[in-house]
Design a protein around this motif. Structure first.
Motif, PDB file in Angstrom:
ATOM      1  N   UNK A   1       0.828  -1.287  -0.062  1.00 53.64           N
ATOM      2  CA  UNK A   1      -0.108  -0.147   0.183  1.00 53.64           C
ATOM      3  C   UNK A   1       0.830   1.329   0.000  1.00 53.64           C
ATOM      4  N   UNK A   2       2.368   1.191   0.030  1.00 54.63           N
ATOM      5  CA  UNK A   2       3.019   2.334   0.036  1.00 54.63           C
ATOM      6  C   UNK A   2       3.615   2.548  -1.214  1.00 54.63           C
ATOM      7  N   UNK A   3       3.252   1.799  -2.514  1.00 57.35           N
ATOM      8  CA  UNK A   3       3.543   1.769  -3.545  1.00 57.35           C
ATOM      9  C   UNK A   3       3.479   3.221  -4.104  1.00 57.35           C
ATOM     10  N   UNK A   4       4.181   3.911  -4.948  1.00 59.72           N
ATOM     11  CA  UNK A   4       4.239   5.468  -5.635  1.00 59.72           C
ATOM     12  C   UNK A   4       4.142   5.037  -7.108  1.00 59.72           C
ATOM     13  N   UNK A   5       4.248   3.837  -7.733  1.00 58.97           N
ATOM     14  CA  UNK A   5       4.083   3.613  -9.025  1.00 58.97           C
ATOM     15  C   UNK A   5       4.958   4.457  -9.803  1.00 58.97           C
ATOM     16  N   UNK A   6       6.109   4.470  -9.104  1.00 60.19           N
ATOM     17  CA  UNK A   6       7.377   5.032  -9.950  1.00 60.19           C
ATOM     18  C   UNK A   6       8.531   4.469  -9.689  1.00 60.19           C
ATOM     19  N   UNK A   7       9.666   5.053 -10.012  1.00 57.98           N
ATOM     20  CA  UNK A   7      10.980   4.492 -10.088  1.00 57.98           C
ATOM     21  C   UNK A   7      11.220   3.088 -10.662  1.00 57.98           C
ATOM     22  N   UNK A   8      11.560   1.850 -10.085  1.00 61.91           N
ATOM     23  CA  UNK A   8      11.749   0.735 -10.855  1.00 61.91           C
ATOM     24  C   UNK A   8      10.678  -0.305 -10.629  1.00 61.91           C
ATOM     25  N   UNK A   9       9.647  -0.685 -11.348  1.00 60.40           N
ATOM     26  CA  UNK A   9       8.517  -1.507 -11.393  1.00 60.40           C
ATOM     27  C   UNK A   9       9.046  -2.804 -11.660  1.00 60.40           C
ATOM     28  N   UNK A  10       9.100  -3.890 -10.916  1.00 61.68           N
ATOM     29  CA  UNK A  10       9.482  -5.152 -11.440  1.00 61.68           C
ATOM     30  C   UNK A  10       8.570  -5.778 -12.349  1.00 61.68           C
ATOM     31  N   UNK A  11       9.041  -6.899 -12.997  1.00 62.95           N
ATOM     32  CA  UNK A  11       8.327  -7.613 -14.184  1.00 62.95           C
ATOM     33  C   UNK A  11       8.918  -9.040 -14.296  1.00 62.95           C
ATOM     34  N   UNK A  12       8.184 -10.024 -14.033  1.00 60.55           N
ATOM     35  CA  UNK A  12       6.733 -10.241 -13.721  1.00 60.55           C
ATOM     36  C   UNK A  12       6.418  -9.825 -12.484  1.00 60.55           C
ATOM     37  N   UNK A  13       5.146  -9.224 -12.298  1.00 64.30           N
ATOM     38  CA  UNK A  13       4.702  -8.788 -10.855  1.00 64.30           C
ATOM     39  C   UNK A  13       4.591 -10.136  -9.947  1.00 64.30           C
ATOM     40  N   UNK A  14       4.629  -9.959  -8.783  1.00 64.55           N
ATOM     41  CA  UNK A  14       4.355 -11.133  -7.744  1.00 64.55           C
ATOM     42  C   UNK A  14       3.140 -11.821  -7.892  1.00 64.55           C
ATOM     43  N   UNK A  15       2.916 -13.084  -7.723  1.00 66.33           N
ATOM     44  CA  UNK A  15       1.639 -13.950  -7.847  1.00 66.33           C
ATOM     45  C   UNK A  15       0.725 -13.470  -7.012  1.00 66.33           C
ATOM     46  N   UNK A  16       0.896 -12.861  -5.893  1.00 65.60           N
ATOM     47  CA  UNK A  16      -0.028 -12.341  -4.960  1.00 65.60           C
ATOM     48  C   UNK A  16      -0.765 -11.139  -5.726  1.00 65.60           C
TER      49      UNK A  16
END
Length: 310
Positions: free
Chosen positions: A290-305
Motif C-alpha cells: 500500500x506504500x507503492x508510488x508507482x514510480x522508480x523501478x517497477x519489477x516484472x513479472x509482478x508477484x503472484x499475489x
C-alpha cells in the motif's frame, strides 16, 4: 604504456613520490644548464608534484582506516581533502610561474639553449607521461580521487614538457628571446586550468554530488535484475565517496510476504550491487504494497499475489 602497479594504494603513492623526485632532479638540472625561465617554471611546478605526492600518501593512509566511533561512515573523504589541497597548491604555482613569465617578458635575457638541458627535460617528460597514464588508469580502476588527481596533475606536465622542448629548440633558430617567457606564460595558464579542474571535481565529491547518469543507470539495472519478487523500488539515492558507493532506496513488497522472504530479496540485491560496484554500503527500507508510488523501478513479472488480486 602503463607500468605494473603494487596492490595497495599506499604503495602506489610511494612510487608516485619517487617518480616526482626523479622528475624534479631532471628538470632542475635542465634549468641549471640553460638558465631558462621556462625551464625554471617547469621545475617549480614539479616541486608541487613532490608536495602533492606527500599529501596523497597521507590521504590514502587516512582513507584506509576503518570506521570508528567518531567516523562511523569511514575516512574515505580524506582523499577529496587531499585533492582539494593539491588543487590549491597548483593554483598558487600558476601565479608564481605567471609572475616569472611577466618578469621575463619585461626584461628578457639570453637563454643558453643547451641541448643537454633540453634532453634532460624531454626525459622527465617521458617519465611523467608513463607514470601519469598509469596513475589515471589505477585511479579509475580503484575509484580513488587522490590517485586520479595526482595522475591528471602529472599529465599536465607532459603537455608543458612537449611545448618547452619544441619552443626551446626554436629560440636559437629564430633569435626570439621573448619566446622563453612566453612559454612560461603558457605553462602558467595550463597549470591554472588543471588546478581549477582538480578543485572542482574534488569539491563536487565533498558535496556528495550525484554520480554520472551512466552509473545511475547501471545501479537501476542491477536492482531491477535482482529484485524479483518485489513490487517496486523508489526514492533511489546514491553517492560515491572514493572507492565506496553509498546507496539507499525503498523496496515495496507484497503485504503477505514474510520478513524472511523480503530479507532474501534484499540480500540478493546487495550481492548484485557489490559484485558490480565493488565496496558498497546499502540501506534498503522495506515497505508493504500500500506504500507503492508507482514510480522508480517497477519489477516484472509482478508477484503472484499481486497478479491474483487484479
Amino acid at each position: 604504456m602503463q607500468l605494473p602497479l603494487p596492490q595497495s594504494n599506499k604503495s602506489i603513492a610511494l612510487c608516485s613520490l619517487a617518480v616526482s623526485v626523479v622528475a624534479l632532479g631532471l628538470k632542475y638540472a635542465a634549468y641549471a644548464l640553460s638558465g631558462s625561465v621556462a625551464l625554471y617554471s617547469d621545475a617549480v611546478e614539479t616541486i608541487i608534484n613532490v608536495v602533492s605526492a606527500i599529501g596523497g600518501l597521507w590521504a590514502l593512509s587516512v582513507a584506509a582506516r576503518p570506521a570508528d566511533h567518531n567516523h562511523t561512515y569511514g575516512h574515505y573523504k580524506a582523499e577529496y581533502l587531499s585533492a582539494v589541497a593539491e588543487g590549491s597548491l597548483v593554483l598558487v604555482t600558476a601565479f608564481v610561474i605567471g609572475r616569472e613569465a611577466v618578469e621575463g617578458l619585461l626584461h628578457p635575457h639570453p637563454v643558453s639553449a643547451s641541448y643537454l638541458g633540453i634532453l634532460l627535460n624531454a626525459a622527465a617528460t617521458v617519465v611523467n607521461l608513463i607514470w601519469g597514464l598509469t596513475l589515471v588508469h589505477a585511479g579509475r580502476a580503484r575509484r580513488s580521487p587522490a590517485l586520479q588527481a595526482g595522475g591528471q596533475h602529472v599529465l599536465s606536465d607532459v603537455w608543458t614538457g612537449v611545448g618547452l622542448v619544441a619552443g626551446l629548440l626554436l629560440i636559437p633558430l629564430t633569435g626570439w628571446m621573448w619566446l622563453d617567457a612566453a612559454l612560461a606564460g603558457l605553462i602558467a595558464l595550463n597549470v591554472l586550468r588543471v588546478g581549477w579542474e582538480m578543485m572542482r571535481e574534488s569539491i563536487a565529491g565533498l558535496m556528495d554530488e550525484a554520480p554520472a547518469p551512466e552509473t545511475l543507470d547501471d545501479i537501476r539495472d542491477i536492482i531491477a535484475t535482482n529484485g524479483r519478487g518485489a513490487i517496486e523500488a523508489h526514492d533511489i539515492r546514491t553517492r560515491i565517496v572514493g572507492a565506496v558507493t553509498f546507496l539507499e532506496f525503498h523496496l515495496v513488497v507484497p503485504g503477505s510476504m514474510t520478513v524472511e522472504e523480503a530479507h532474501e530479496i534484499c540480500d540478493r540485491i546487495e550481492a548484485g550491487l557489490r559484485s558490480k560496484m565493488g565496496d558498497t554500503l546499502v540501506h534498503i527500507h522495506v515497505e508493504p504494497d500500500n506504500m507503492a508510488k508507482h514510480e522508480g523501478i517497477v519489477f516484472w513479472p509482478r508477484p503472484a499475489t499481486e497478479s491474483a488480486s487484479r
